[in-house]
Scaffold this motif. Structure first.
Motif, PDB file in Angstrom:
ATOM      1  N   ILE A  26       6.698  13.692   9.058  1.00  0.00           N
ATOM      2  CA  ILE A  26       5.645  13.155   9.496  1.00  0.00           C
ATOM      3  C   ILE A  26       6.206  12.743  10.637  1.00  0.00           C
ATOM      4  N   ALA A  27       6.815  12.602  11.261  1.00  0.00           N
ATOM      5  CA  ALA A  27       7.767  12.368  12.425  1.00  0.00           C
ATOM      6  C   ALA A  27       7.373  13.551  13.554  1.00  0.00           C
ATOM      7  N   LEU A  28       7.588  14.994  13.346  1.00  0.00           N
ATOM      8  CA  LEU A  28       7.063  16.368  13.753  1.00  0.00           C
ATOM      9  C   LEU A  28       5.286  16.700  13.803  1.00  0.00           C
ATOM     10  N   ARG A  29       5.074  15.583  13.205  1.00  0.00           N
ATOM     11  CA  ARG A  29       3.328  15.916  13.330  1.00  0.00           C
ATOM     12  C   ARG A  29       2.867  15.392  14.560  1.00  0.00           C
ATOM     13  N   VAL A  30       3.617  13.630  14.397  1.00  0.00           N
ATOM     14  CA  VAL A  30       3.044  12.893  15.577  1.00  0.00           C
ATOM     15  C   VAL A  30       3.400  13.564  16.078  1.00  0.00           C
ATOM     16  N   ALA A  31       4.800  14.323  16.587  1.00  0.00           N
ATOM     17  CA  ALA A  31       5.409  15.157  18.074  1.00  0.00           C
ATOM     18  C   ALA A  31       4.217  16.143  18.364  1.00  0.00           C
ATOM     19  N   MET A  32       3.563  16.775  17.344  1.00  0.00           N
ATOM     20  CA  MET A  32       3.228  17.658  18.312  1.00  0.00           C
ATOM     21  C   MET A  32       2.073  17.294  19.196  1.00  0.00           C
ATOM     22  N   ALA A  78       2.707  16.720  22.221  1.00  0.00           N
ATOM     23  CA  ALA A  78       3.474  18.205  22.561  1.00  0.00           C
ATOM     24  C   ALA A  78       2.448  19.369  22.641  1.00  0.00           C
ATOM     25  N   ASP A  79       1.136  18.375  23.199  1.00  0.00           N
ATOM     26  CA  ASP A  79      -0.545  19.155  22.753  1.00  0.00           C
ATOM     27  C   ASP A  79      -0.148  20.432  22.063  1.00  0.00           C
ATOM     28  N   GLU A  80       0.594  19.619  20.922  1.00  0.00           N
ATOM     29  CA  GLU A  80      -0.245  21.706  19.477  1.00  0.00           C
ATOM     30  C   GLU A  80      -0.876  20.273  18.192  1.00  0.00           C
ATOM     31  N   ALA A  81      -1.450  19.485  19.008  1.00  0.00           N
ATOM     32  CA  ALA A  81      -2.137  18.649  17.445  1.00  0.00           C
ATOM     33  C   ALA A  81      -2.967  17.616  18.529  1.00  0.00           C
ATOM     34  N   ASP A  82      -3.890  16.955  17.949  1.00  0.00           N
ATOM     35  CA  ASP A  82      -4.853  16.096  18.698  1.00  0.00           C
ATOM     36  C   ASP A  82      -4.668  14.728  17.928  1.00  0.00           C
ATOM     37  N   LEU A  83      -4.086  14.597  16.767  1.00  0.00           N
ATOM     38  CA  LEU A  83      -4.820  13.955  16.393  1.00  0.00           C
ATOM     39  C   LEU A  83      -3.796  13.816  14.495  1.00  0.00           C
ATOM     40  N   VAL A  84      -3.068  12.371  14.420  1.00  0.00           N
ATOM     41  CA  VAL A  84      -2.208  12.496  13.063  1.00  0.00           C
ATOM     42  C   VAL A  84      -2.527  11.034  12.238  1.00  0.00           C
ATOM     43  N   ALA A  85      -3.734  10.699  11.529  1.00  0.00           N
ATOM     44  CA  ALA A  85      -3.398   9.725  11.082  1.00  0.00           C
ATOM     45  C   ALA A  85      -3.220   9.376   9.392  1.00  0.00           C
ATOM     46  N   THR A  86      -2.736   8.221   8.682  1.00  0.00           N
ATOM     47  CA  THR A  86      -2.150   8.342   7.779  1.00  0.00           C
ATOM     48  C   THR A  86      -3.109   7.017   7.122  1.00  0.00           C
ATOM     49  N   LEU A  87      -3.755   6.651   5.391  1.00  0.00           N
ATOM     50  CA  LEU A  87      -3.689   5.945   5.841  1.00  0.00           C
ATOM     51  C   LEU A  87      -3.421   6.238   3.526  1.00  0.00           C
ATOM     52  N   ARG A  88      -2.358   4.926   4.364  1.00  0.00           N
ATOM     53  CA  ARG A  88      -1.066   4.777   3.309  1.00  0.00           C
ATOM     54  C   ARG A  88       0.205   3.495   4.050  1.00  0.00           C
ATOM     55  N   TRP A  89       0.507   2.873   2.537  1.00  0.00           N
ATOM     56  CA  TRP A  89       1.762   2.253   2.925  1.00  0.00           C
ATOM     57  C   TRP A  89       3.118   3.370   3.674  1.00  0.00           C
ATOM     58  N   GLY A  90       3.663   2.931   4.814  1.00  0.00           N
ATOM     59  CA  GLY A  90       4.950   3.859   5.308  1.00  0.00           C
ATOM     60  C   GLY A  90       5.672   2.958   6.057  1.00  0.00           C
ATOM     61  N   PHE A  91       6.936   3.505   6.506  1.00  0.00           N
ATOM     62  CA  PHE A  91       8.027   2.523   7.060  1.00  0.00           C
ATOM     63  C   PHE A  91       8.449   3.458   8.300  1.00  0.00           C
ATOM     64  N   GLU A  92       8.435   2.098   8.728  1.00  0.00           N
ATOM     65  CA  GLU A  92       9.378   1.960  10.431  1.00  0.00           C
ATOM     66  C   GLU A  92      10.252   2.912  10.816  1.00  0.00           C
ATOM     67  N   ALA A 148       5.315  10.313  21.291  1.00  0.00           N
ATOM     68  CA  ALA A 148       4.166  10.677  21.325  1.00  0.00           C
ATOM     69  C   ALA A 148       3.335   9.564  22.666  1.00  0.00           C
ATOM     70  N   ARG A 149       3.366   8.579  22.756  1.00  0.00           N
ATOM     71  CA  ARG A 149       3.087   7.747  23.281  1.00  0.00           C
ATOM     72  C   ARG A 149       4.225   8.168  24.966  1.00  0.00           C
ATOM     73  N   GLU A 150       5.340   8.134  25.377  1.00  0.00           N
ATOM     74  CA  GLU A 150       5.445   8.688  26.684  1.00  0.00           C
ATOM     75  C   GLU A 150       5.261  10.104  27.485  1.00  0.00           C
ATOM     76  N   ALA A 151       4.782  11.141  26.359  1.00  0.00           N
ATOM     77  CA  ALA A 151       3.950  12.194  26.461  1.00  0.00           C
ATOM     78  C   ALA A 151       2.484  11.654  27.116  1.00  0.00           C
ATOM     79  N   GLY A 152       1.927  11.202  26.891  1.00  0.00           N
ATOM     80  CA  GLY A 152       0.304  10.712  26.466  1.00  0.00           C
ATOM     81  C   GLY A 152      -0.795  10.022  25.520  1.00  0.00           C
ATOM     82  N   ALA A 153       0.202  10.609  24.537  1.00  0.00           N
ATOM     83  CA  ALA A 153      -0.788   9.765  23.882  1.00  0.00           C
ATOM     84  C   ALA A 153      -0.463   8.012  23.789  1.00  0.00           C
ATOM     85  N   THR A 154      -2.545   8.453  22.505  1.00  0.00           N
ATOM     86  CA  THR A 154      -2.989   6.170  22.063  1.00  0.00           C
ATOM     87  C   THR A 154      -1.985   6.336  20.247  1.00  0.00           C
ATOM     88  N   VAL A 155      -1.307   5.709  20.347  1.00  0.00           N
ATOM     89  CA  VAL A 155      -0.003   5.080  18.804  1.00  0.00           C
ATOM     90  C   VAL A 155      -0.507   3.827  18.222  1.00  0.00           C
TER      91      VAL A 155
END
Length: 260
Positions: free
Chosen positions: A175-181, A184-198, A208-215
């Protein structure tokens, strides 16, 4: 101030250790389930132990929160903690696929200060520093600037009927690599609807945020880290101009999950 070069050398060595256990490089894998559906392998444990020792030496005052270490509530009294997933994407790791990485974040007063993803099977090193930007293999990242939700690229292997307005792209198990995508402008959206861990998202969301995405979480709220319960419900990382539409798109399902 933390010694960045030493930190990067520690994570590099952790990547080398992990790669030495990876069946994709011809090594036999020793894996088991911590609980049904939650695999772990020898590489997870070795990397976790290495990082705990050496990050602890690098910054002795910092607490520790890792997927593969029993939680010590003393971390809650620390202004700084290391937030670690020794191998994110263990399923890909065990199968000899390249979609895994080591995730290391330094959290300061509940916010990511520094994040590193090391993906040695992919030859990728991602790093971000709060307020200073994000890079992959030394190249500055600029996140997706997509302005319409329809057609947005999502790293996934399938789409629910309600999500078929979106477009699928290759999905690493991590999931970390998906968020990083998104960063890197290799994806536009990553979303989960489940409990996850920090530890799954600490480093990647900073990248992602430092690259300009909204998190945010699935409801559009900011994340906090080093909580007593280190879980969060849902995640939404996207190009800024489609974030509000994505929150609306997910809202009914998000609320239904919480009601359950």
């Amino acid at each position: 101030m933390i010694d960045r070069s030493r930190l990067e050398a520690i994570v590099d060595e952790a990547g080398r250790i992990a790669h030495g256990f990876w069946p994709g490089a011809g090594h036999a894998v020793n894996s088991w389930e911590k609980e049904p559906g939650s695999p772990v392998c020898e590489g997870d444990i070795e990397v976790d132990g290495y990082l705990r020792r050496h990050l602890g030496e690098l910054l002795p005052s910092a607490g520790w929160l890792s997927e593969e270490t029993a939680d010590d509530p003393q971390r809650l009294d620390k202004g700084l903690i290391w937030l670690v997933d020794p191998i994110d994407g263990t399923r890909d790791f065990i199968r000899g696929r390249s979609g895994w990485c080591i995730s290391v974040a330094l959290i300061s007063e509940g916010r990511p200060l520094l994040g590193i993803l090391d993906a040695p099977a992919r030859g990728e090193k991602w790093i971000a520093v709060a307020g200073q930007g994000a890079w992959r293999n030394g190249q500055r990242l600029k996140a997706s600037t997509r302005s319409e939700l329809h057609g947005a690229r999502v790293p996934t292997t399938s789409l629910a009927k309600v999500d078929q307005i979106l477009s699928m792209v290759d999905q690493p198990n991590s999931i970390a690599l998906r968020v990083a995508m998104v960063g890197a402008d290799e994806a536009d959206l990553v979303a989960t609807l489940r409990w996850g861990f920090e530890w799954d998202i600490g480093a990647a969301t900073l990248i992602a945020r430092e690259a300009g995405a909204t998190v945010t979480d699935a409801f559009g709220r900011p994340f906090e880290y080093n909580k007593r319960d280190p879980r969060a419900f849902g995640m939404l990382v996207s190009a800024p101009d489609i974030h509000s539409a994505a929150v609306d798109h997910l809202a009914e399902r998000a609320n239904q999950f919480l009601i359950k």
